[in-house]
Design a protein around this motif. Structure first.
Motif, PDB file in Angstrom:
ATOM      1  N   ARG A   1      -6.718  27.485 -55.525  1.00 48.86           N
ATOM      2  CA  ARG A   1      -6.766  28.046 -54.176  1.00 48.86           C
ATOM      3  C   ARG A   1      -8.058  28.834 -53.980  1.00 48.86           C
ATOM      4  O   ARG A   1      -8.455  29.619 -54.842  1.00 48.86           O
ATOM      5  CB  ARG A   1      -5.559  28.975 -53.950  1.00 48.86           C
ATOM      6  N   VAL A   2      -8.703  28.609 -52.828  1.00 43.55           N
ATOM      7  CA  VAL A   2      -9.951  29.282 -52.522  1.00 43.55           C
ATOM      8  C   VAL A   2      -9.844  29.942 -51.152  1.00 43.55           C
ATOM      9  O   VAL A   2      -9.316  29.351 -50.205  1.00 43.55           O
ATOM     10  CB  VAL A   2     -11.149  28.300 -52.571  1.00 43.55           C
ATOM     11  N   LEU A   3     -10.318  31.170 -51.051  1.00 40.41           N
ATOM     12  CA  LEU A   3     -10.420  31.882 -49.786  1.00 40.41           C
ATOM     13  C   LEU A   3     -11.872  31.812 -49.323  1.00 40.41           C
ATOM     14  O   LEU A   3     -12.782  32.204 -50.068  1.00 40.41           O
ATOM     15  CB  LEU A   3      -9.991  33.345 -49.951  1.00 40.41           C
ATOM     16  N   ILE A   4     -12.087  31.331 -48.106  1.00 38.47           N
ATOM     17  CA  ILE A   4     -13.429  31.248 -47.529  1.00 38.47           C
ATOM     18  C   ILE A   4     -13.449  32.120 -46.282  1.00 38.47           C
ATOM     19  O   ILE A   4     -12.732  31.844 -45.308  1.00 38.47           O
ATOM     20  CB  ILE A   4     -13.812  29.801 -47.178  1.00 38.47           C
TER      21      ILE A   4
ATOM     22  N   ASP B   1      -1.431  33.326 -55.688  1.00 38.68           N
ATOM     23  CA  ASP B   1      -2.587  33.312 -56.578  1.00 38.68           C
ATOM     24  C   ASP B   1      -3.857  32.937 -55.807  1.00 38.68           C
ATOM     25  O   ASP B   1      -3.803  32.313 -54.741  1.00 38.68           O
ATOM     26  CB  ASP B   1      -2.368  32.308 -57.706  1.00 38.68           C
ATOM     27  N   LEU B   2      -4.967  33.302 -56.389  1.00 37.65           N
ATOM     28  CA  LEU B   2      -6.260  32.995 -55.798  1.00 37.65           C
ATOM     29  C   LEU B   2      -7.254  32.771 -56.927  1.00 37.65           C
ATOM     30  O   LEU B   2      -7.369  33.591 -57.835  1.00 37.65           O
ATOM     31  CB  LEU B   2      -6.713  34.156 -54.905  1.00 37.65           C
ATOM     32  N   ASP B   3      -7.955  31.651 -56.882  1.00 36.34           N
ATOM     33  CA  ASP B   3      -8.917  31.327 -57.932  1.00 36.34           C
ATOM     34  C   ASP B   3     -10.336  31.728 -57.560  1.00 36.34           C
ATOM     35  O   ASP B   3     -11.097  32.216 -58.400  1.00 36.34           O
ATOM     36  CB  ASP B   3      -8.864  29.825 -58.242  1.00 36.34           C
ATOM     37  N   TYR B   4     -10.705  31.507 -56.297  1.00 31.68           N
ATOM     38  CA  TYR B   4     -12.076  31.759 -55.859  1.00 31.68           C
ATOM     39  C   TYR B   4     -12.090  32.408 -54.477  1.00 31.68           C
ATOM     40  O   TYR B   4     -11.207  32.151 -53.643  1.00 31.68           O
ATOM     41  CB  TYR B   4     -12.888  30.458 -55.797  1.00 31.68           C
ATOM     42  N   ILE B   5     -13.106  33.232 -54.248  1.00 34.47           N
ATOM     43  CA  ILE B   5     -13.387  33.794 -52.930  1.00 34.47           C
ATOM     44  C   ILE B   5     -14.858  33.518 -52.612  1.00 34.47           C
ATOM     45  O   ILE B   5     -15.733  33.789 -53.435  1.00 34.47           O
ATOM     46  CB  ILE B   5     -13.138  35.316 -52.886  1.00 34.47           C
ATOM     47  N   LEU B   6     -15.117  32.973 -51.432  1.00 34.50           N
ATOM     48  CA  LEU B   6     -16.495  32.793 -50.965  1.00 34.50           C
ATOM     49  C   LEU B   6     -16.656  33.620 -49.696  1.00 34.50           C
ATOM     50  O   LEU B   6     -15.992  33.356 -48.687  1.00 34.50           O
ATOM     51  CB  LEU B   6     -16.801  31.322 -50.682  1.00 34.50           C
ATOM     52  N   HIS B   7     -17.500  34.635 -49.778  1.00 32.24           N
ATOM     53  CA  HIS B   7     -17.645  35.601 -48.688  1.00 32.24           C
ATOM     54  C   HIS B   7     -18.821  35.220 -47.799  1.00 32.24           C
ATOM     55  O   HIS B   7     -19.971  35.520 -48.113  1.00 32.24           O
ATOM     56  CB  HIS B   7     -17.821  37.001 -49.278  1.00 32.24           C
ATOM     57  N   PHE B   8     -18.508  34.555 -46.674  1.00 30.25           N
ATOM     58  CA  PHE B   8     -19.517  34.121 -45.714  1.00 30.25           C
ATOM     59  C   PHE B   8     -19.279  34.743 -44.340  1.00 30.25           C
ATOM     60  O   PHE B   8     -19.811  34.280 -43.344  1.00 30.25           O
ATOM     61  CB  PHE B   8     -19.535  32.594 -45.617  1.00 30.25           C
ATOM     62  N   ALA B   9     -18.490  35.804 -44.301  1.00 27.61           N
ATOM     63  CA  ALA B   9     -18.171  36.469 -43.037  1.00 27.61           C
ATOM     64  C   ALA B   9     -19.253  37.469 -42.688  1.00 27.61           C
ATOM     65  O   ALA B   9     -19.193  38.621 -43.089  1.00 27.61           O
ATOM     66  CB  ALA B   9     -16.813  37.167 -43.142  1.00 27.61           C
ATOM     67  N   SER B  10     -20.244  37.012 -41.945  1.00 27.26           N
ATOM     68  CA  SER B  10     -21.291  37.912 -41.477  1.00 27.26           C
ATOM     69  C   SER B  10     -22.008  37.278 -40.308  1.00 27.26           C
ATOM     70  O   SER B  10     -22.295  36.069 -40.343  1.00 27.26           O
ATOM     71  CB  SER B  10     -22.309  38.201 -42.583  1.00 27.26           C
ATOM     72  N   PRO B  11     -22.302  38.038 -39.259  1.00 35.25           N
ATOM     73  CA  PRO B  11     -23.214  37.516 -38.244  1.00 35.25           C
ATOM     74  C   PRO B  11     -24.514  37.099 -38.926  1.00 35.25           C
ATOM     75  O   PRO B  11     -24.972  37.753 -39.857  1.00 35.25           O
ATOM     76  CB  PRO B  11     -23.436  38.712 -37.311  1.00 35.25           C
ATOM     77  N   ALA B  12     -25.112  36.025 -38.457  1.00 41.47           N
ATOM     78  CA  ALA B  12     -26.273  35.481 -39.176  1.00 41.47           C
ATOM     79  C   ALA B  12     -27.414  35.105 -38.251  1.00 41.47           C
ATOM     80  O   ALA B  12     -28.198  34.219 -38.558  1.00 41.47           O
ATOM     81  CB  ALA B  12     -25.847  34.262 -39.999  1.00 41.47           C
ATOM     82  N   SER B  13     -27.509  35.766 -37.109  1.00 39.90           N
ATOM     83  CA  SER B  13     -28.640  35.506 -36.223  1.00 39.90           C
ATOM     84  C   SER B  13     -29.120  36.807 -35.612  1.00 39.90           C
ATOM     85  O   SER B  13     -28.345  37.749 -35.436  1.00 39.90           O
ATOM     86  CB  SER B  13     -28.247  34.526 -35.108  1.00 39.90           C
ATOM     87  N   PRO B  14     -30.407  36.880 -35.287  1.00 41.19           N
ATOM     88  CA  PRO B  14     -30.949  38.106 -34.694  1.00 41.19           C
ATOM     89  C   PRO B  14     -30.261  38.516 -33.402  1.00 41.19           C
ATOM     90  O   PRO B  14     -30.137  39.706 -33.115  1.00 41.19           O
ATOM     91  CB  PRO B  14     -32.422  37.750 -34.452  1.00 41.19           C
ATOM     92  N   ILE B  15     -29.823  37.558 -32.599  1.00 39.11           N
ATOM     93  CA  ILE B  15     -29.114  37.912 -31.370  1.00 39.11           C
ATOM     94  C   ILE B  15     -27.840  38.676 -31.695  1.00 39.11           C
ATOM     95  O   ILE B  15     -27.486  39.653 -31.031  1.00 39.11           O
ATOM     96  CB  ILE B  15     -28.813  36.635 -30.557  1.00 39.11           C
TER      97      ILE B  15
END
Length: 327
Positions: free
Chosen positions: A3-6, A67-81
């Motif tokens: 199981r992976v949390l993205i 259970d959780l095997d992996y976490i990928l943390h991509f929660a972020s604004p990603a543009s100058p605007i």
């Protein structure tokens, strides 16, 4: 089944990561508060029995069962605007959000990968940028809320790795493009294509001598996947070292789109990096990774995606000060 949390799963990169991990046979828990993400990016996954979506802000406490095997943390604004519109949220997701997820990783004994960025190098005085370069960042400039959030994110991740023994990975992502990018989000590639499709003149800032290195999204996802499964805990650059000036890139877009618009020039935004090129020696040696998709091929696929957008999407302006914050 692992199981992976993205997090940030309804965004550009997050949605592509969901696709990849489902393809690899994982159960995917997608989390996003939709402040910049779009459910359309993961709509095609709605009926998959190994996929679930949770609408949640990771800056708030995270309570996840099982259970959780992996976490990928991509929660972020990603543009100058986005930095201009939501600077506090940008700082919070890099600090409080990362802290919450590291705590979850510790509790679940999960490995966590964080999405850092080439912006930690700021306007670099070293070229190309290696992972050992500490950067040249203005913490109080218009980009500071994003740059410093990511720098803190790296610091707290390494602290949890060193002092709590949490398995962590850090990817420093360079300019990436492909389907599902937001058309008018302030980044140079969708900005040029959007202007071309609308029949507008293309805007170059300064004289166009600043450089960028563009990596196609499929190549980036492959590098991230390999890094997650590797044994390497220090930061790794993932990007395409094929460097090009903004002016030459603008001319490529004009040729690609078959438009005859003019190029107009405006003043450079504050703290706009003059050079951006990854040194990917570590990715090559540690992960056996390097980009495979050349820019001409990737741009063709991306252009076809943008051409398929509705007129409403094509003409949507995300912020009145767009021109001042093109990345």
């Amino acid at each position: 089944m692992k199981r992976v949390l993205i997090t940030g799963a309804a965004g550009f990169l997050g949605s592509h990561l969901c696709d990849r991990f489902l393809k690899e046979g994982y159960y995917v828990i997608a989390m996003d508060n939709l402040i910049t993400g779009d459910l359309k990016n993961i709509e095609h996954l709605k009926g998959d029995e190994n996929f679930e979506f949770i609408n949640h802000d990771v800056s708030e406490h995270i309570d996840l069962e099982g259970d959780l095997d992996y976490i990928l943390h991509f929660a972020s604004p990603a543009s100058p605007i986005d930095y201009l519109k939501i600077p506090i949220q940008t700082l919070k997701v890099g600090s409080l959000g990362t802290h919450n997820l590291l705590g979850l990783a510790k509790a679940k004994n999960a490995r966590m990968l964080i999405a850092s960025t080439s912006e930690v190098y700021g306007d670099p005085l070293v070229h190309p940028q290696t992972e050992e370069y500490y950067g040249n960042v203005n913490p109080i400039g218009p980009r500071g809320v994003y740059d410093e959030a990511k720098r803190f994110q790296e610091a707290i991740t390494m602290a949890y790795h060193t002092y709590h023994g949490v398995e962590t990975r850090i990817v420093r992502i360079f300019n990436t493009y492909g389907p599902r990018m937001r058309l008018n989000d302030g980044r140079v590639l969708p900005a040029f294509i959007g202007q071309a499709l609308r029949g507008e003149d293309l805007t170059v800032f300064g004289e166009g001598n600043q450089t960028r290195s563009f990596c196609y999204v499929d190549d980036l996802i492959e590098g991230i996947y390999r890094l997650l499964l590797s044994d390497y805990a220090l930061p790794v650059n993932i990007g395409n070292p094929d460097e090009i000036t903004i002016l030459d890139f603008c001319k490529e877009i004009i040729k690609l789109t078959g438009t005859d618009q003019k190029i107009i020039y405006k003043d450079l935004p504050v703290n706009d990096p003059m050079q951006r090129q990854p040194n990917i020696d570590k990715a090559r040696s540690i992960l056996g990774w390097e980009p495979k998709v050349n820019r001409a091929e990737g741009l063709k696929i991306t252009y076809e995606y943008f051409k398929s957008l509705s007129p409403e999407q094509l003409n949507k302006v995300e912020h009145k000060n767009f021109d001042e914050y093109v990345k």
